[in-house]
Design a protein around this motif. Structure first.
Motif, PDB file in Angstrom:
ATOM      1  N   GLY A 211      -6.900  -7.013   2.309  1.00 12.53           N
ATOM      2  CA  GLY A 211      -7.563  -6.270   1.270  1.00 12.53           C
ATOM      3  C   GLY A 211      -9.035  -6.877   1.390  1.00 12.53           C
ATOM      4  N   SER A 212      -9.839  -6.987   2.477  1.00 10.79           N
ATOM      5  CA  SER A 212     -11.516  -7.182   1.824  1.00 10.79           C
ATOM      6  C   SER A 212     -11.481  -6.505   3.186  1.00 10.79           C
ATOM      7  CB  SER A 212     -11.294  -8.220   2.974  1.00 10.79           C
ATOM      8  OG  SER A 212     -10.792  -9.517   2.374  1.00 10.79           O
ATOM      9  N   GLY A 213     -13.250  -5.795   2.889  1.00  8.41           N
ATOM     10  CA  GLY A 213     -13.764  -4.191   3.366  1.00  8.41           C
ATOM     11  C   GLY A 213     -14.074  -4.458   5.145  1.00  8.41           C
ATOM     12  N   SER A 214     -14.619  -3.992   6.032  1.00  6.31           N
ATOM     13  CA  SER A 214     -14.979  -3.626   6.724  1.00  6.31           C
ATOM     14  C   SER A 214     -15.654  -4.414   7.800  1.00  6.31           C
ATOM     15  CB  SER A 214     -15.498  -2.029   6.818  1.00  6.31           C
ATOM     16  OG  SER A 214     -16.451  -2.377   6.595  1.00  6.31           O
ATOM     17  N   ALA A 216     -14.793  -8.607   9.818  1.00  2.00           N
ATOM     18  CA  ALA A 216     -13.813  -8.786  10.980  1.00  2.00           C
ATOM     19  C   ALA A 216     -12.199  -7.689  11.206  1.00  2.00           C
ATOM     20  CB  ALA A 216     -13.988 -10.250  11.004  1.00  2.00           C
ATOM     21  N   LEU A 217     -11.744  -7.383   9.609  1.00  2.00           N
ATOM     22  CA  LEU A 217     -10.598  -6.964  10.251  1.00  2.00           C
ATOM     23  C   LEU A 217     -10.675  -5.065  10.297  1.00  2.00           C
ATOM     24  CD1 LEU A 217      -9.816  -8.463   6.188  1.00  2.00           C
ATOM     25  CD2 LEU A 217      -9.561  -9.529   8.438  1.00  2.00           C
ATOM     26  N   ALA A 218     -12.251  -5.118  10.323  1.00  2.00           N
ATOM     27  CA  ALA A 218     -11.161  -3.841  10.675  1.00  2.00           C
ATOM     28  C   ALA A 218     -11.281  -2.728  11.918  1.00  2.00           C
ATOM     29  CB  ALA A 218     -13.053  -2.919   9.748  1.00  2.00           C
ATOM     30  N   ALA A 219     -11.765  -4.206  12.250  1.00  2.00           N
ATOM     31  CA  ALA A 219     -11.916  -3.560  14.240  1.00  2.00           C
ATOM     32  C   ALA A 219     -10.017  -3.658  14.719  1.00  2.00           C
ATOM     33  CB  ALA A 219     -12.843  -4.653  14.772  1.00  2.00           C
ATOM     34  N   ASP A 220      -9.418  -4.720  14.471  1.00  2.00           N
ATOM     35  CA  ASP A 220      -8.305  -4.666  14.783  1.00  2.00           C
ATOM     36  C   ASP A 220      -7.216  -4.890  13.847  1.00  2.00           C
ATOM     37  OD1 ASP A 220      -9.528  -5.304  17.414  1.00  2.00           O
ATOM     38  OD2 ASP A 220      -9.916  -7.129  16.320  1.00  2.00           O
ATOM     39  N   GLY A 221      -6.998  -4.878  12.148  1.00  2.00           N
ATOM     40  CA  GLY A 221      -6.278  -4.955  11.712  1.00  2.00           C
ATOM     41  C   GLY A 221      -6.655  -6.870  10.463  1.00  2.00           C
ATOM     42  N   PRO A 222      -5.626  -6.777  10.115  1.00  2.00           N
ATOM     43  CA  PRO A 222      -4.960  -8.478   9.678  1.00  2.00           C
ATOM     44  C   PRO A 222      -4.440  -9.087  10.329  1.00  2.00           C
ATOM     45  CG  PRO A 222      -4.142  -6.501   8.038  1.00  2.00           C
ATOM     46  CD  PRO A 222      -5.253  -5.829   9.083  1.00  2.00           C
ATOM     47  N   GLU A 223      -3.098  -8.265  11.124  1.00  2.00           N
ATOM     48  CA  GLU A 223      -2.707  -9.097  11.503  1.00  2.00           C
ATOM     49  C   GLU A 223      -3.416  -9.271  13.393  1.00  2.00           C
ATOM     50  OE1 GLU A 223      -2.459  -6.205  10.699  1.00  2.00           O
ATOM     51  OE2 GLU A 223      -0.371  -6.561   9.266  1.00  2.00           O
ATOM     52  N   ASP A 224      -4.207  -8.368  13.964  1.00  2.00           N
ATOM     53  CA  ASP A 224      -4.574  -8.844  14.985  1.00  2.00           C
ATOM     54  C   ASP A 224      -5.680  -9.405  14.686  1.00  2.00           C
ATOM     55  OD1 ASP A 224      -3.617  -7.211  16.673  1.00  2.00           O
ATOM     56  OD2 ASP A 224      -4.491  -5.337  16.373  1.00  2.00           O
ATOM     57  N   THR A 225      -6.441  -9.726  13.798  1.00  2.00           N
ATOM     58  CA  THR A 225      -7.126 -11.064  13.351  1.00  2.00           C
ATOM     59  C   THR A 225      -6.308 -12.682  12.948  1.00  2.00           C
ATOM     60  OG1 THR A 225      -8.626  -9.743  11.939  1.00  2.00           O
ATOM     61  CG2 THR A 225      -8.613 -11.350  10.996  1.00  2.00           C
ATOM     62  N   VAL A 238      -1.545 -19.849   9.467  1.00  2.00           N
ATOM     63  CA  VAL A 238      -2.784 -17.848   9.203  1.00  2.00           C
ATOM     64  C   VAL A 238      -1.367 -18.451   8.685  1.00  2.00           C
ATOM     65  CG1 VAL A 238      -4.007 -17.091   9.777  1.00  2.00           C
ATOM     66  CG2 VAL A 238      -3.762 -19.034  10.839  1.00  2.00           C
ATOM     67  N   ARG A 239      -1.675 -17.620   7.389  1.00  2.00           N
ATOM     68  CA  ARG A 239      -1.040 -16.153   6.611  1.00  2.00           C
ATOM     69  C   ARG A 239      -1.847 -15.640   6.189  1.00  2.00           C
ATOM     70  NH1 ARG A 239       3.963 -20.444   3.818  1.00  2.00           N
ATOM     71  NH2 ARG A 239       3.068 -21.900   5.238  1.00  2.00           N
ATOM     72  N   ILE A 240      -0.816 -14.173   6.428  1.00  2.00           N
ATOM     73  CA  ILE A 240      -1.704 -12.930   5.808  1.00  2.00           C
ATOM     74  C   ILE A 240      -1.200 -12.151   3.981  1.00  2.00           C
ATOM     75  CG2 ILE A 240      -1.802 -10.294   6.240  1.00  2.00           C
ATOM     76  CD1 ILE A 240      -1.152 -10.352   9.299  1.00  2.00           C
ATOM     77  N   CYS A 241      -2.227 -12.925   3.762  1.00  2.00           N
ATOM     78  CA  CYS A 241      -1.960 -11.919   2.127  1.00  2.00           C
ATOM     79  C   CYS A 241      -1.904  -9.928   2.434  1.00  2.00           C
ATOM     80  CB  CYS A 241      -3.374 -11.888   1.164  1.00  2.00           C
ATOM     81  SG  CYS A 241      -3.349 -11.304  -0.472  1.00  2.00           S
ATOM     82  N   GLY A 242      -0.997  -9.118   2.085  1.00  2.00           N
ATOM     83  CA  GLY A 242      -0.876  -8.079   1.702  1.00  2.00           C
ATOM     84  C   GLY A 242      -1.172  -7.610   0.931  1.00  2.00           C
ATOM     85  N   PRO A 243      -0.902  -6.111   0.704  1.00  2.00           N
ATOM     86  CA  PRO A 243      -1.855  -5.270  -0.209  1.00  2.00           C
ATOM     87  C   PRO A 243      -0.786  -5.444  -1.561  1.00  2.00           C
ATOM     88  CG  PRO A 243      -1.004  -4.042   1.694  1.00  2.00           C
ATOM     89  CD  PRO A 243       0.026  -5.263   1.914  1.00  2.00           C
ATOM     90  N   GLY A 244       0.521  -5.930  -1.547  1.00  2.00           N
ATOM     91  CA  GLY A 244       1.198  -6.641  -2.443  1.00  2.00           C
ATOM     92  C   GLY A 244       1.295  -7.783  -2.544  1.00  2.00           C
ATOM     93  N   ASP A 245       0.735  -8.466  -2.250  1.00  2.00           N
ATOM     94  CA  ASP A 245       0.528 -10.347  -2.149  1.00  2.00           C
ATOM     95  C   ASP A 245      -0.064 -10.705  -3.701  1.00  2.00           C
ATOM     96  OD1 ASP A 245       2.881 -10.316  -0.936  1.00  2.00           O
ATOM     97  OD2 ASP A 245       1.649 -10.667   0.778  1.00  2.00           O
ATOM     98  N   ASP A 246      -0.384 -11.415  -3.737  1.00  2.00           N
ATOM     99  CA  ASP A 246      -1.317 -12.724  -4.946  1.00  2.00           C
ATOM    100  C   ASP A 246      -1.762 -13.296  -4.414  1.00  2.00           C
ATOM    101  OD1 ASP A 246      -2.409 -13.683  -6.742  1.00  2.00           O
ATOM    102  OD2 ASP A 246      -0.221 -13.573  -8.492  1.00  2.00           O
ATOM    103  N   LEU A 247      -3.186 -12.423  -3.895  1.00  2.00           N
ATOM    104  CA  LEU A 247      -4.253 -13.562  -3.257  1.00  2.00           C
ATOM    105  C   LEU A 247      -4.561 -15.046  -3.782  1.00  2.00           C
ATOM    106  CD1 LEU A 247      -6.348 -13.725  -1.005  1.00  2.00           C
ATOM    107  CD2 LEU A 247      -7.738 -12.228  -2.328  1.00  2.00           C
ATOM    108  N   PRO A 248      -4.525 -14.930  -5.254  1.00  2.00           N
ATOM    109  CA  PRO A 248      -4.665 -16.105  -5.780  1.00  2.00           C
ATOM    110  C   PRO A 248      -4.047 -17.351  -5.817  1.00  2.00           C
ATOM    111  CG  PRO A 248      -5.552 -14.620  -6.889  1.00  2.00           C
ATOM    112  CD  PRO A 248      -4.994 -13.798  -6.131  1.00  2.00           C
TER     113      PRO A 248
END
Length: 499
Positions: A211-214, A216-225, A238-248
């Motif tokens: 859910g961060s801005g534009s 390193a994630l902008a060029a490739d997306g979170p999966e590629d990052t 390495v784990r991804i925090c998706g749109p429905g996940d609780d970041l804290p």
């Protein structure tokens, strides 16, 4: 002298009118130029260009977009509110092209200088300051807008030239309070601090915030990052925090895993994400690995981190330093800030931006929020040193910021033990007008509505009607008394080039 210039201007206008007759009915050039002229109405063309630059231009493109929009706003105000009211020159009356004659049936408006060209030149010059490559595309469009304004009969050539000069000058003036990126000195290296060298990332737990801005994630997306991080550090978790996940919650789990492994906590995201991770790292005595993945990445840039590869190299080599943490403690909570704290206008701006961000995107939402808040903002009243004080804004930087004035852009040190406190006083007569004039002229540092000091702590005995504060760009509620202080070199962070 003015009459002679008017005669020359009208003569040039007549020559252009004669020269463009071949581009009348049946020509593709005429409709294209008229469409270009309309596209530039109210800066729509340039706001669109700024959105494209912000989305695909990288850090230089985002800086160019921000400077361009700011310069456009200055130029539009100067041309349409100030200059035109002083000159009140009527628009051209003689124009043989039918489309232009329809223009002339409208009420006569003031022509000098051209507001369209002031905004076009301001935007193009601002872009050139930050990104000459992008300016190579933008500048010809700005010149074409200038020609279209004369072609359609909206302006004399002199109006266009004056607008061009005004817009270019105002864009250049922004360098007084916002230096170009190449003028920013490199950050001073904080003292080195021992940290584990994690071979291939063993013991490192990283959360990638989708859910961060534009950044390193902008060029490739979170999966590629995340895949790139796993390739650089194959033994890291390495784990991804998706749109429905609780970041804290995900960061807390990652910190617990890192503590159990005797490793380090990592985060890939913007300054807000790094702020959350920093607090957890300090509480558990963990070093922090910052992988820039947000829109502006202020903390990472001040550390000298320009990409995930740089952080990965520092983690495997065990290169780290100790940096300060800012503290904002009110009646209910103790909050850290890595970059900045503020109360007054800015927290409300952040709240409104977040309200529109899901529908409009971050940059358009910021523009809407800025317009709305500045139109309705009022000073807040807080109590300090036994006195009530009306403030437009109170800013506290975690470390000394440059340049002076109320547009700090960078730090040259991260472990000086000081808060950089800057205040805009709302209790002075005509404070709003004086603030705007000082900001536009680049003289804010010397204005009586502005005060600055570098101190170790600041106590606000009552926040009064300031019910929200902002820490590292995130707006949060606050009540009662507030203490701003520093935790000196409390955070251990991996940093490239620390020998």
């Amino acid at each position: 002298m003015r009459r002679r210039l008017d005669v020359i201007d009208q003569a040039l206008f007549q020559r252009i009118a004669v020269a463009r007759r071949p581009f009348g009915a049946g020509s593709r050039v005429g409709p294209w130029l008229r469409g270009l002229s309309r596209a530039a109405d109210h800066g729509v063309l340039w706001f669109g260009a700024a959105a494209v630059l912000g989305a695909v231009g990288g850090r230089a493109g985002r800086r160019a977009a921000l400077r361009g929009v700011g310069s456009l706003a200055l130029a539009s105000s100067a041309a349409n509110i100030a200059a035109k009211q002083l000159t009140r020159r009527p628009r051209p009356r003689l124009d043989p092209v039918p489309a232009a004659r329809r223009l002339l049936r409208q009420p006569i408006t003031t022509s000098f200088p051209s507001g369209h060209l002031a905004t076009a030149a301001a935007f193009a010059t601002a872009v050139a300051i930050e990104s000459p490559a992008a300016a190579a595309v933008v500048a010809p469009v700005a010149l074409a807008v200038g020609f279209s304004r004369v072609y359609t009969g909206a302006h004399y050539p002199g109006d266009v030239l004056a607008g061009f000069a005004l817009g270019s000058a105002l864009a250049t003036l922004t360098l007084r309070w916002w230096p170009r990126s190449s003028d920013v000195p490199p950050p001073a290296a904080p003292p080195r601090r021992p940290a584990p060298a994690l071979a291939e990332g063993a013991g490192l737990s990283v959360v990638v915030n989708s859910g961060s801005g534009s950044g390193a994630l902008a060029a490739d997306g979170p999966e590629d990052t995340a895949a790139a991080l796993r390739e650089l550090l194959p033994r890291a978790d390495v784990r991804i925090c998706g749109p429905g996940d609780d970041l804290p919650a995900l960061l807390t789990e990652a910190a617990d895993r890192a503590a159990a492994a005797g490793g380090a906590l990592g985060v890939c995201g913007g300054d807000g994400s790094v702020n959350l991770a920093a607090g957890l790292a300090v509480e558990r005595g963990l070093p922090l690995a910052v992988f820039p993945g947000g829109t502006l990445n202020h903390f990472a840039m001040d550390l000298g981190i320009d990409g995930i590869e740089a952080t990965a190299a520092a983690v495997t080599a065990g290169r780290a330093c100790g940096v300060d943490l800012g503290l904002a403690a009110d009646d209910t909570e103790r909050r850290y800030f890595l970059n900045t704290f503020s109360l007054g206008v800015y927290p409300e701006l952040v709240r409104v931006r977040e309200e529109f961000e899901a529908r409009l995107g971050k940059w358009p939402a910021l523009a809407v929020a800025t317009a709305r808040v500045l139109a309705t903002a009022e000073p807040v009243t807080v109590r300090a040193a036994g006195r009530d004080r009306r403030l437009w804004l109170l800013f506290a930087g975690n470390g000394a910021y440059d340049p002076p004035g109320f547009a700090p852009t960078h730090r040259t040190g991260l472990a000086d033990g000081l808060l950089d406190v800057r205040v805009v006083d709302g209790g002075q007569p005509f404070a709003r007008t004086r603030l705007a004039a000082a900001f536009l002229s680049g003289t804010l540092a010397g204005s009586r509505v502005y005060h600055a000091a570098r101190i170790r702590a600041l106590d606000l005995e009552d926040l009064g009607d300031a019910d929200r504060i902002a820490v590292d760009g995130e707006s949060v509620p606050a009540t009662g008394a507030l203490r701003l202080a520093k935790s000196h070199r409390a955070l251990t962070v991996y940093r490239p080039g620390t020998d």
